[in-house]
Write an enzyme that holds these catalytic residues in place. Structure first.
Site, short mmCIF file in Angstrom:
data_model
loop_
_atom_site.label_atom_id
_atom_site.label_comp_id
_atom_site.label_asym_id
_atom_site.label_seq_id
_atom_site.Cartn_x
_atom_site.Cartn_y
_atom_site.Cartn_z
N HIS A 1 70.62 14.75 -77.40
CA HIS A 1 71.51 13.89 -76.60
C HIS A 1 72.88 14.56 -76.44
O HIS A 1 73.92 13.91 -76.52
CB HIS A 1 71.66 12.51 -77.25
CG HIS A 1 70.45 11.64 -77.08
ND1 HIS A 1 70.27 10.84 -75.97
CD2 HIS A 1 69.36 11.47 -77.86
CE1 HIS A 1 69.09 10.20 -76.10
NE2 HIS A 1 68.53 10.57 -77.23
N ASP B 1 68.46 11.20 -82.97
CA ASP B 1 67.21 10.75 -82.35
C ASP B 1 66.75 11.68 -81.23
O ASP B 1 67.54 12.45 -80.68
CB ASP B 1 67.39 9.33 -81.78
CG ASP B 1 68.55 9.25 -80.80
OD1 ASP B 1 69.58 9.90 -81.05
OD2 ASP B 1 68.42 8.56 -79.78
N GLU B 2 65.48 11.58 -80.94
CA GLU B 2 64.87 12.11 -79.72
C GLU B 2 65.19 13.58 -79.44
O GLU B 2 65.59 13.94 -78.35
CB GLU B 2 65.27 11.25 -78.51
CG GLU B 2 64.75 9.84 -78.61
CD GLU B 2 65.04 9.01 -77.37
OE1 GLU B 2 64.10 8.42 -76.85
OE2 GLU B 2 66.23 8.95 -76.94
N ASN B 3 64.97 14.39 -80.44
CA ASN B 3 65.09 15.83 -80.23
C ASN B 3 63.73 16.34 -79.76
O ASN B 3 62.77 16.30 -80.52
CB ASN B 3 65.51 16.48 -81.55
CG ASN B 3 65.64 17.98 -81.44
OD1 ASN B 3 65.48 18.54 -80.35
ND2 ASN B 3 65.92 18.62 -82.55
#
Ligand code: ACM
Length: 679
Positions: free
Chosen positions: A257, A320-322
């Site tokens: 992000h 998050d969300e790598n």
């Protein structure tokens, strides 16, 4: 003399008219509902002589909040109170209301927020261990304000209250859409009104870094599109939150992000670029480079500055969300992994997190991050923020780690209040031991900002978040959905006094949509429309960006149509309980929708932005006719003809299709009516 008159009045009520004085616990409009409450006989009548005094330690929070409570009471009642400001000198033996506090609360995890509020016909007494508890009690008192033909009053009650969970948060994403200081402040007021105590400020993402940095000035000059908070503004917001008993926890989401950071500091990147601030939504691959020492040197400088700016003991690192794609594609990173015995991207993120933890620890911050950061090598003072759900929450609690829940509280997904309300951080039947349950600290509602702008954000947060606040504060047994909706609507209306714009912007947006024409038909239509749910809005042919208009019918529509809910409840009563008493009102509603299209069509013809909902308006008219006919069949107790059923089902199927990423919220109820007149 005043007391004497009240005494006589109460005596009269309790002897001659015992029922008149009756206030039941279930009729009170408290939200969150207190742990213990007993309703007593009588009420404290409010008049312009009303005065408040302090006992005990006092303190700035009490002065400010007691003064603000007086102004809010005065504004609601039109009473000209003589008392102006509450200060350290406001001490009196004869005041109508006493606020007693023993000590100044420390704004941090687990501080005492309990209070006792006793209202008798003669006196209001609010006592609390800390000023934080007292300000929670002031909000309860404001919610108790009632009125009858004789004026304003507080019903006599004894409240003994304390929160179930110590972490009751709201996250606001200001990266996808920047939210000016005023937006944040009015939402902090909303949080305080429902006893929330953590403002989680999602300050960085692919779409922008929203803080001013003195040591890394490219962050504001190159990574923010000029939309960021100065440090002075941040300190102002923190002070504003502190006054309301709200902690401010900043989130700087790393290592993913992160597209916006690379624009100002390209050496942070794992990928080759080009580096651009993201303008669209999604999960992107841009990730900080965990293999370069310069990344940690940068983060050391950054977090050192932020640790000094934000006083809370916790700092949220996201995590998050790598996708890991940039890491896998970068030969230097691959070589680094090999040299250090790091097997996969997951392990590499662990390595990164431990380095970040080292930095935070150096600057006296404890770490909080999303589920993905969890690993057994982390110290036990971290907090895991679960967006993935119970399973992750349970697992961390079993291992002795603290956690909070956000899965189920994603208010950006436009689900009804009752859906969020019935999700419990520790659900009934949880197999955690009592000791393990203590690791679950509470939760946060999350206002992700892809599809909200300052004009609409309040309506996506409130009033649904008030119900989530109740889940975090009140005993688990407080879970009656009908009571929740009743109180939610009242508390929602009161929240307007905090300058929250969740109600008032509705008409304003409709006026703009109607191009200055009369909005009555448009409002009747949008009143029964809801935006499509979950992430569906992104998959209906429009690619939304940060610079898109968020001014269409879908944006004006409420996340949960109360009109559609009322229609559904009455239909349930008619079909399930055979209550024909509701038929006149049901039919009147259907009639008003049936005839609405002809009127709305005129507005649509003058306002092209409404063209996208024209067929939906027509469908509302058509299925309302179907509803009226269905009620007639049900009343007669005879199945409807096959032809009618087939045509009605076909009309309904068409009406259920979203238009302009919005949908008709009454369609499922019409479907129930149709099904009820099948054989
Ligand atoms: C998240 O929703 N990715 C925290």
């Amino acid at each position: 003399m005043k007391y004497f008159k009240q005494f006589v009045f109460v005596l009269l009520l309790t002897t001659a008219f015992p029922l008149l004085a009756e206030v039941s616990v279930s009729s009170l409009n408290l939200m969150p509902f207190p742990k213990n409450i007993v309703v007593k006989t009588g009420e404290f009548r409010l008049n312009a002589d009303f005065s408040l005094a302090l006992e005990g330690v006092g303190g700035q929070r009490i002065y400010v909040n007691a003064t603000r409570m007086l102004r809010r009471l005065s504004n609601r009642t039109g009473l000209f109170f003589q008392q102006d400001f509450i200060t350290a000198e406001t001490r009196s033996d004869t005041a109508d209301m006493i606020v007693k506090t023993t000590r100044i609360g420390r704004l941090g995890l687990g501080e005492d927020e309990s209070y006792k509020l006793i209202v008798t016909p003669e006196k209001v007494t609010l006592s609390a261990e800390t000023d934080l508890g007292a300000i929670r009690g002031l909000e309860s008192l404001l919610q108790l304000l009632s009125a009858d033909e004789n004026g304003y009053f507080f019903p006599a009650v004894e409240i003994d209250d304390a929160p179930r969970f110590p972490w009751r948060g709201l996250m606001i994403d200001v990266s996808r859409h920047f939210m000016p200081v005023d937006v944040i402040k009015r939402n902090l007021d909303g949080m305080a009104a429902v006893k929330m105590n953590v403002f989680h400020w999602h300050l960085s993402d692919n779409q922008g870094i929203r803080v001013e940095s003195k040591s890394l000035p490219n962050l504001q000059s190159m990574c923010s599109d000029g939309m960021f908070y100065t440090q002075e503004q941040i300190r102002d917001i923190i002070a504003y939150a502190d006054e309301r008993g709200i902690r401010v926890i900043p989130e700087f989401d790393v290592p993913a992000h992160c597209a916006a950071w690379m624009v100002g500091y390209p050496f942070l990147a794992s990928g080759p670029g080009p580096y651009k601030i993201a303008r669209y939504w999604g999960v992107f691959d841009q990730t900080m480079n965990p293999a370069k020492e310069s990344t940690y040197e940068f983060l050391d400088v950054f977090f050192k500055e932020m640790a000094a700016l934000f006083p809370d003991e916790y700092l949220h690192i996201g995590g998050d969300e790598n996708t890991g794609k940039e890491w896998s594609a970068n030969p230097e990173i691959q070589a680094f992994m090999k040299a250090n015995g790091i097997d996969d991207n997951h392990a590499l993120q662990k390595h990164f997190n431990l380095r970040v933890l080292e930095i935070l620890t150096r600057y006296n911050k404890k770490m909080i991050g999303w589920d993905e950061i969890f690993q057994p090598a982390l110290p036990k003072n971290i907090v895991i923020h679960s967006w993935r759900g119970y399973k992750a929450l349970d697992e961390t609690a079993r291992k002795g780690y603290m956690s909070i829940l956000s899965n189920g509280y994603y208010i950006d997904l436009i689900q009804p209040a009752e859906y969020h309300y019935l999700i419990d951080p520790i659900p009934e039947g949880s197999t955690l031991s009592e000791e393990q349950k203590k690791f679950i600290l509470g939760g946060e509602a999350t206002s992700w900002a892809e599809l909200v702008v300052p004009e609409t954000i309040d309506s996506r947060i409130w009033p649904r978040t008030a119900c989530i606040a109740e889940r975090f504060w009140s005993p688990q047994s407080v879970n009656d959905v009908e009571s929740m909706y009743r109180r939610m609507e009242i508390v929602s209306g009161q929240m307007e006094e905090l300058d929250l714009q969740h109600i008032k912007n509705y008409d304003y947006m409709l006026r703009r949509l109607a191009n200055g024409n009369d909005i009555s038909a448009l409002k009747r239509f949008v009143d029964v429309v809801e935006p499509v749910k979950i992430y569906n809005r992104h998959f209906q042919g429009i690619k939304y960006a940060s610079f898109s208009p968020y001014t269409r019918v879908v944006d004006a529509a409420r996340p949960e149509s109360m009109t559609a809910r009322r229609f559904r409840k009455m239909t349930d009563d008619f079909i399930d309980n055979k209550n024909v008493g509701v038929v006149p009102e049901l039919t009147a509603m259907l009639q008003s929708w049936k005839s609405n299209h002809d009127e709305l069509k005129k507005t649509i013809n003058l306002s092209p932005v409404l063209k996208e909902i024209e067929t939906m308006s027509q469908d509302l008219s058509i299925i309302s006719t179907v509803g009226i006919e269905a009620i007639e069949y049900v009343k007669k107790g005879k199945p409807a003809p096959d032809k009618w059923l087939a045509e009605s089902k076909s009309a309904l199927a068409q009406a259920k299709e979203p238009r302009g990423q919005a949908e008709l919220a009454i369609a499922p109820t019409i479907e129930k009516l149709i099904r009820s007149c099948e054989k």
